[in-house]
Scaffold this motif. Structure first.
Motif: not given
Length: 240
Positions: A196-197, A203-204, A143-144, A209-210
């Motif tokens: 966990a996902l 969050r970071p 991610r990013s 998204s979910i």
């Protein structure tokens, strides 16, 4: 043959649907960009005919969204716009062909049949959804540009959701795909993996998204940011 027509003009859509029905196409119509993208990602179409001038999202954004979700359905852009930058922009957004509306109906049919003979593009070995990249071969996600450490089961849940991005995936369907002997008892385990996902991929990076769809399942939404937390009410001024 199942065709999705994303066309902003109800009059043009009606004429096209009548002509296509006579040629053996079962046509579903979406009148704007948002509904077109939703139907393209939810449905199982053989080919998509897409206008550029749409309300909400324009045709190039719709096309990019379909490809970002890993969908390989052949796409024909069929529009009144014939400027060179419109044609190149449409093809660069992921379309397989481009035809202006001044063309005759037999030419449209010939182009559609050529796309159907060619079939869907090969499925990508990895897919990109906004700033999230998923590689099912190496079972890795970024991610990013930051690699995210995931367990095998966490990755399987993520792959299932992102492969069907923007569509609600029912819990039993996820469980059946990931656990060999899926049962309702795995529902709590699935919820733990979803938590966990979210902790690792959302969050970071200030994403959400979910999404949980109550009573239905989960949905991966491309580029969703969390809603801002409302400011606490200010304390009333102290009395003198």
């Amino acid at each position: 043959m199942r065709l999705l027509l994303i066309e902003g003009s109800a009059r043009a859509a009606k004429a096209l649907r009548l002509g296509l029905a006579a040629e053996g196409f079962h046509t579903e119509w979406a009148p704007d960009g948002h509904s077109g993208l939703r139907r393209a990602l939810r449905g199982d179409h053989d080919v998509i005919v897409l206008d550029i001038q749409l309300a909400g999202l324009d045709g190039r954004e719709v096309c990019s969204g379909i490809r970002a979700a890993g969908r390989t359905t052949p796409i024909l852009i069929f529009t009144a716009r014939d400027a060179e930058h419109d044609i190149t922009g449409g093809l660069e957004s992921g379309a397989d062909d481009y035809l202006v509306k001044s063309s005759s109906f037999p030419i449209l049919l010939a182009r559609l049949r050529a796309l159907l003979r060619r079939g869907s593009r090969p499925s990508p070995t990895e897919w990109q959804l906004g700033d999230l990249r998923v590689d099912p071969v190496s079972m890795t996600a970024w991610r990013s540009g930051t690699e995210i450490e995931l367990t095998a089961k966490e990755f399987s849940v993520l792959a299932c959701l992102t492969r069907h991005a923007e569509r609600v995936v029912p819990k039993p369907e996820i469980i059946q795909q990931i656990w060999e002997k899926g049962s309702a008892r795995q529902a709590n385990t699935l919820e733990a993996h979803i938590s966990a996902l979210r902790r690792k991929i959302d969050r970071p990076f200030q994403r959400a998204s979910i999404v949980t769809v109550r009573g239905a399942g989960y949905k991966f939404v491309i580029g969703k940011h969390p809603s801002p937390t409302p400011a606490p009410p200010s304390s009333p001024p102290a009395l003198p």
